[in-house]
Design a protein around this motif. Sequence first.
Motif, PDB file in Angstrom:
ATOM      1  N   LEU A 217       0.820  -1.206   0.000  1.00  0.00           N
ATOM      2  CA  LEU A 217       0.000   0.000   0.000  1.00  0.00           C
ATOM      3  C   LEU A 217       0.859   1.263   0.000  1.00  0.00           C
ATOM      4  N   ARG A 218       1.967   1.243   0.747  1.00  0.00           N
ATOM      5  CA  ARG A 218       2.855   2.404   0.756  1.00  0.00           C
ATOM      6  C   ARG A 218       3.479   2.627  -0.620  1.00  0.00           C
ATOM      7  N   THR A 219       3.889   1.532  -1.264  1.00  0.00           N
ATOM      8  CA  THR A 219       4.506   1.648  -2.591  1.00  0.00           C
ATOM      9  C   THR A 219       3.505   2.159  -3.607  1.00  0.00           C
ATOM     10  N   GLU A 220       2.259   1.646  -3.553  1.00  0.00           N
ATOM     11  CA  GLU A 220       1.238   2.087  -4.505  1.00  0.00           C
ATOM     12  C   GLU A 220       0.887   3.563  -4.316  1.00  0.00           C
ATOM     13  N   ALA A 221       1.078   4.062  -3.104  1.00  0.00           N
ATOM     14  CA  ALA A 221       0.827   5.484  -2.846  1.00  0.00           C
ATOM     15  C   ALA A 221       2.033   6.353  -3.162  1.00  0.00           C
ATOM     16  N   SER A 222       3.123   5.716  -3.704  1.00  0.00           N
ATOM     17  CA  SER A 222       4.355   6.441  -4.055  1.00  0.00           C
ATOM     18  C   SER A 222       4.938   7.168  -2.846  1.00  0.00           C
ATOM     19  N   LEU A 223       4.925   6.490  -1.696  1.00  0.00           N
ATOM     20  CA  LEU A 223       5.474   7.065  -0.472  1.00  0.00           C
ATOM     21  C   LEU A 223       6.707   6.288  -0.045  1.00  0.00           C
ATOM     22  N   SER A 224       7.735   6.993   0.396  1.00  0.00           N
ATOM     23  CA  SER A 224       8.857   6.347   1.053  1.00  0.00           C
ATOM     24  C   SER A 224       8.455   6.039   2.493  1.00  0.00           C
TER      25      SER A 224
ATOM     26  N   GLU B  38       9.900   7.193   5.037  1.00  0.00           N
ATOM     27  CA  GLU B  38       9.951   8.483   5.728  1.00  0.00           C
ATOM     28  C   GLU B  38       8.697   9.306   5.449  1.00  0.00           C
ATOM     29  N   ASP B  39       8.215   9.269   4.172  1.00  0.00           N
ATOM     30  CA  ASP B  39       6.992  10.009   3.834  1.00  0.00           C
ATOM     31  C   ASP B  39       5.802   9.499   4.634  1.00  0.00           C
ATOM     32  N   LEU B  40       5.659   8.154   4.697  1.00  0.00           N
ATOM     33  CA  LEU B  40       4.534   7.579   5.424  1.00  0.00           C
ATOM     34  C   LEU B  40       4.635   7.893   6.909  1.00  0.00           C
ATOM     35  N   ALA B  41       5.850   7.823   7.448  1.00  0.00           N
ATOM     36  CA  ALA B  41       6.039   8.129   8.857  1.00  0.00           C
ATOM     37  C   ALA B  41       5.619   9.566   9.166  1.00  0.00           C
ATOM     38  N   GLU B  42       6.019  10.487   8.293  1.00  0.00           N
ATOM     39  CA  GLU B  42       5.667  11.889   8.511  1.00  0.00           C
ATOM     40  C   GLU B  42       4.154  12.104   8.411  1.00  0.00           C
ATOM     41  N   ALA B  43       3.532  11.487   7.404  1.00  0.00           N
ATOM     42  CA  ALA B  43       2.089  11.654   7.212  1.00  0.00           C
ATOM     43  C   ALA B  43       1.292  11.070   8.371  1.00  0.00           C
ATOM     44  N   ALA B  44       1.790   9.983   8.960  1.00  0.00           N
ATOM     45  CA  ALA B  44       1.071   9.309  10.038  1.00  0.00           C
ATOM     46  C   ALA B  44       1.458   9.825  11.420  1.00  0.00           C
ATOM     47  N   GLY B  45       2.503  10.662  11.485  1.00  0.00           N
ATOM     48  CA  GLY B  45       2.955  11.137  12.789  1.00  0.00           C
ATOM     49  C   GLY B  45       3.673  10.068  13.580  1.00  0.00           C
ATOM     50  N   LEU B  46       4.370   9.156  12.873  1.00  0.00           N
ATOM     51  CA  LEU B  46       5.110   8.079  13.512  1.00  0.00           C
ATOM     52  C   LEU B  46       6.589   8.206  13.180  1.00  0.00           C
ATOM     53  N   SER B  47       7.400   7.374  13.783  1.00  0.00           N
ATOM     54  CA  SER B  47       8.824   7.375  13.465  1.00  0.00           C
ATOM     55  C   SER B  47       9.094   6.476  12.272  1.00  0.00           C
ATOM     56  N   SER B  48      10.155   6.790  11.528  1.00  0.00           N
ATOM     57  CA  SER B  48      10.548   5.945  10.392  1.00  0.00           C
ATOM     58  C   SER B  48      10.904   4.547  10.877  1.00  0.00           C
ATOM     59  N   ARG B  49      11.470   4.444  12.076  1.00  0.00           N
ATOM     60  CA  ARG B  49      11.833   3.138  12.622  1.00  0.00           C
ATOM     61  C   ARG B  49      10.586   2.277  12.829  1.00  0.00           C
ATOM     62  N   SER B  50       9.495   2.900  13.258  1.00  0.00           N
ATOM     63  CA  SER B  50       8.254   2.144  13.452  1.00  0.00           C
ATOM     64  C   SER B  50       7.756   1.546  12.145  1.00  0.00           C
TER      65      SER B  50
ATOM     66  N   ALA C 137      -3.201   8.007   6.855  1.00  0.00           N
ATOM     67  CA  ALA C 137      -2.114   8.454   5.974  1.00  0.00           C
ATOM     68  C   ALA C 137      -2.195   7.817   4.603  1.00  0.00           C
ATOM     69  N   LEU C 138      -2.736   6.589   4.539  1.00  0.00           N
ATOM     70  CA  LEU C 138      -2.863   5.886   3.255  1.00  0.00           C
ATOM     71  C   LEU C 138      -4.198   6.160   2.583  1.00  0.00           C
ATOM     72  N   HIS C 139      -5.038   7.000   3.217  1.00  0.00           N
ATOM     73  CA  HIS C 139      -6.333   7.405   2.654  1.00  0.00           C
ATOM     74  C   HIS C 139      -7.232   6.200   2.399  1.00  0.00           C
ATOM     75  N   LEU C 140      -7.265   5.257   3.330  1.00  0.00           N
ATOM     76  CA  LEU C 140      -8.129   4.089   3.195  1.00  0.00           C
ATOM     77  C   LEU C 140      -9.497   4.408   3.776  1.00  0.00           C
ATOM     78  N   VAL C 141     -10.553   3.887   3.126  1.00  0.00           N
ATOM     79  CA  VAL C 141     -11.915   4.114   3.575  1.00  0.00           C
ATOM     80  C   VAL C 141     -12.711   2.821   3.491  1.00  0.00           C
ATOM     81  N   GLY C 142     -13.874   2.820   4.147  1.00  0.00           N
ATOM     82  CA  GLY C 142     -14.834   1.720   4.004  1.00  0.00           C
ATOM     83  C   GLY C 142     -14.259   0.379   4.400  1.00  0.00           C
ATOM     84  N   SER C 143     -14.619  -0.662   3.614  1.00  0.00           N
ATOM     85  CA  SER C 143     -14.193  -2.019   3.916  1.00  0.00           C
ATOM     86  C   SER C 143     -12.685  -2.170   3.785  1.00  0.00           C
ATOM     87  N   ALA C 144     -12.058  -1.386   2.895  1.00  0.00           N
ATOM     88  CA  ALA C 144     -10.599  -1.443   2.770  1.00  0.00           C
ATOM     89  C   ALA C 144      -9.957  -1.044   4.089  1.00  0.00           C
TER      90      ALA C 144
END
Length: 834
Positions: free
Chosen positions: A16-23, A25-37, A60-67
């Motif tokens: 899911l992170r790859t399909e969203a074109s996020l590194s 670090e990008d996902l960590a920043e968007a979610a308010g988490l650490s890159s290590r997590s 952060a991954l913009h998931l909705v509904g059943s997804a």
Amino acid sequence: MTEQDAGSFADLLRRLRTEASLSQEDLAEAAGLSSRSISDLERGVHPTSRRDTARLLADALHLVGSARAMFEAAATGRLRDPDSLPGSSGALARSVAATTPSLPLDTPDFTGRDGEIARVLETATAAEQVVQIFAIDGMAGVGKTTFAVHVAHLLRDHFPDGQIYLALNAHTAGHRPVDPADALAALLVTTGVPRDRIPETLPDRAVMWRAHLAGKRMLLLLDDAAGHDQVRPLLPGAAGSLVLITSRRHLSALDGSTSICLGVLPPEAAAALLIRIADRPDLDFQDAAVTNLTELCGNLPLAIAMLARHLHHHPARSAAGLARYLEAARNRLEVMLAENLSVAATFDMSYQELTDDQQRLFRRLGLHPGTDIDPLAAAALDEITPSQARLGLDELFDQHLVEEPVSMRYRLHSLLREHASALAATDGQAEREAAIARLMDYYVHATAEVGSHFSRGIGADGQARAEVPHPTSLAEAERWMEAERANLHAIVDLAAQMDWPEPAISIVTAMSDFLRTHGHWTNMSVLHLTALEAARRAGHKGGEIEVLTNLGTAQRLTGNCAAAAATISHALELCAERGDQAATAKALLALGAVQRRTADFKIATETLARALRIFQDVGDQAGEADAANELACAQRLTGDFAAAMAGHRRALDLYRQLGDEFGQAAASRYLGRVYATSGDIEAARSCYEQALELCRRLGDRLSEADTLNYLGFAHFLARDFSATAQAMTAALDLYVGLGHRFGQVKALNSLGDLYAGRDPARARELYDQALAMARDIAAILEQGRALEGLGLLALNAGDTGTAADHLHGAVEVYDKIGSRHADRARRALSACAR
């Protein structure tokens, strides 16, 4: 969760992170988490996450509904096996694919883009020895689709084998992008491939699609792509075709493509577009109001075109006055919709032209979570009559606020949907929830009414508050279900989000028989998972049991019998807690069906006998008939033909008393199986013909396939080999089209038996396919059949070593499940020694 489960979630998060074109670090920043997590989760260091972490990641991954529900369940360990559902990863990004075998209409007002057009035309016509791929990207409303359609019309004569338009829905509000597998199925159907010939898997569909395009010159317009992974499987493999792809993202990873990046129009082109569409003598390039209007639109073609049409249809209004209105409305629109202000202002101008009733209808359309709507659903949503709804929708169509892609089905453009939703927010929570409740009530009763064509006709509780469809034929009911399937999924998702379990459970239950008989088993599983989450959050134990039982059936149909047994066993635990005998009997019936298909015949017999007794105790004749029929199948497989014959006849009598034609078809089919095994071939064929006529009339394709397979076996015993091949091949084709892997294994083994004495090479190929698939889905009996068939082929060819290996494996399998075929395999194994 097991280690395998942890790996599945790690893979899911990474995908899911790859399909969203996020590194990371990008996902960590968007979610308010650490890159290590993020790194630890993707490496499986932490097999699960806390609930709040899962929610942050889903946001952060913009998931909705059943997804979103499935993701959070997998993340927190509440979903026992994230990959247990075939196609479950696809279900996280699945949407209905809609293709048209022609291009949308070209706009006569197309303006500008001369440089980009010249670049495409020059490149597309210069090199015909490779596949030409143009990736057209840019912001929303910039005119990507308009540009692609215009270019496609200019080039259409170069592609005489056809043009296809496919919307990929990457940015359709509230909906997931079209899954590549679904897109390929839609493309193949559009180009003439029968649905039942389309393979099950994405790679196989992609191979068929490329083969189908080989040697052809076709033009494909793939509109609104989510990314390179979505479109890559859809691309032709041989030279001669042209692909135009539009996307809001840079498709930089799409190898071999030419990028066309569209920006907003230059000021001169923007003014020209407004003047051309408005078609008014008082407008010219020197008019300051023209410049002001285009600047207020941000030179965005979508906004310019809508303003220009407003001026054209209202000649008494001045461009300067319109500009002043937009300037004054800027702050208000910013509050109403956090979107491009000029586009929102343009939409609001059209909205202000509506009557009070039309405005209310438009706002309430923004509450509908589905892809489109018909007058009946709109009437329920707006609490008006269907004729009033049709008139209102037609007025909105005339104002360019809705589209009508199919007769009597209306659709909001994605940006207009957002605007309508924002307007609806001004009506107050009580009014919005009342409208949504009416819509859900409509779909509960409509689905029950239409769904009765595919089941025993158990309707919804209570009286519908709005008019619902009343199909007069099975074909009409099928058309409604297929047209509304995406909407029903969205409604179930919304009900779950709002913690309204009853509508979710009712709709899913009413759809189940349609989904089951038409092969939509992955969709059936996803829907039941959504309803399950809703039932659990609301503490609705009765609904949870019902959903778990049906979910187990869906899992069995997709070949995941281990997951099915676990799911139904959990339902039985809940039944025991509640002391619910009726629900216990239904769950036992479902579990017995799973046990029979995994060749646990003795256990299945005990389970089904218990279900039969409970159904009799509670006075449920329909359940009694089902249990008697299923128990008789298990008894036949253990060699107790007398009990099997009596059980099927008892079931058939009960079904006739109940007027249940679906049950009559099943009982006749299985009764024929007993006759065939007992040697009465003509009686067997008579039963199969009766069952086949019922299945076809009822539209039950799965039962039709089973009946054809059994009919082929009867023809085989009668040494009518031509009829055998015809029936079994037809059965296999239906199974493939339905994605029913257990049925495919049975048909492959049966065809292997047919060809064993006529074409050993072909028989070996069929047995090999059956063995691989049987092992994959744990179809134990069919593994034994395939091994025995391969052993006999090797024995007849003089390869006693290979024959002994295969036959020894068959004996082990047959002994494990107590099959009567074990002695036959042992005799063949003895022949190897001799």
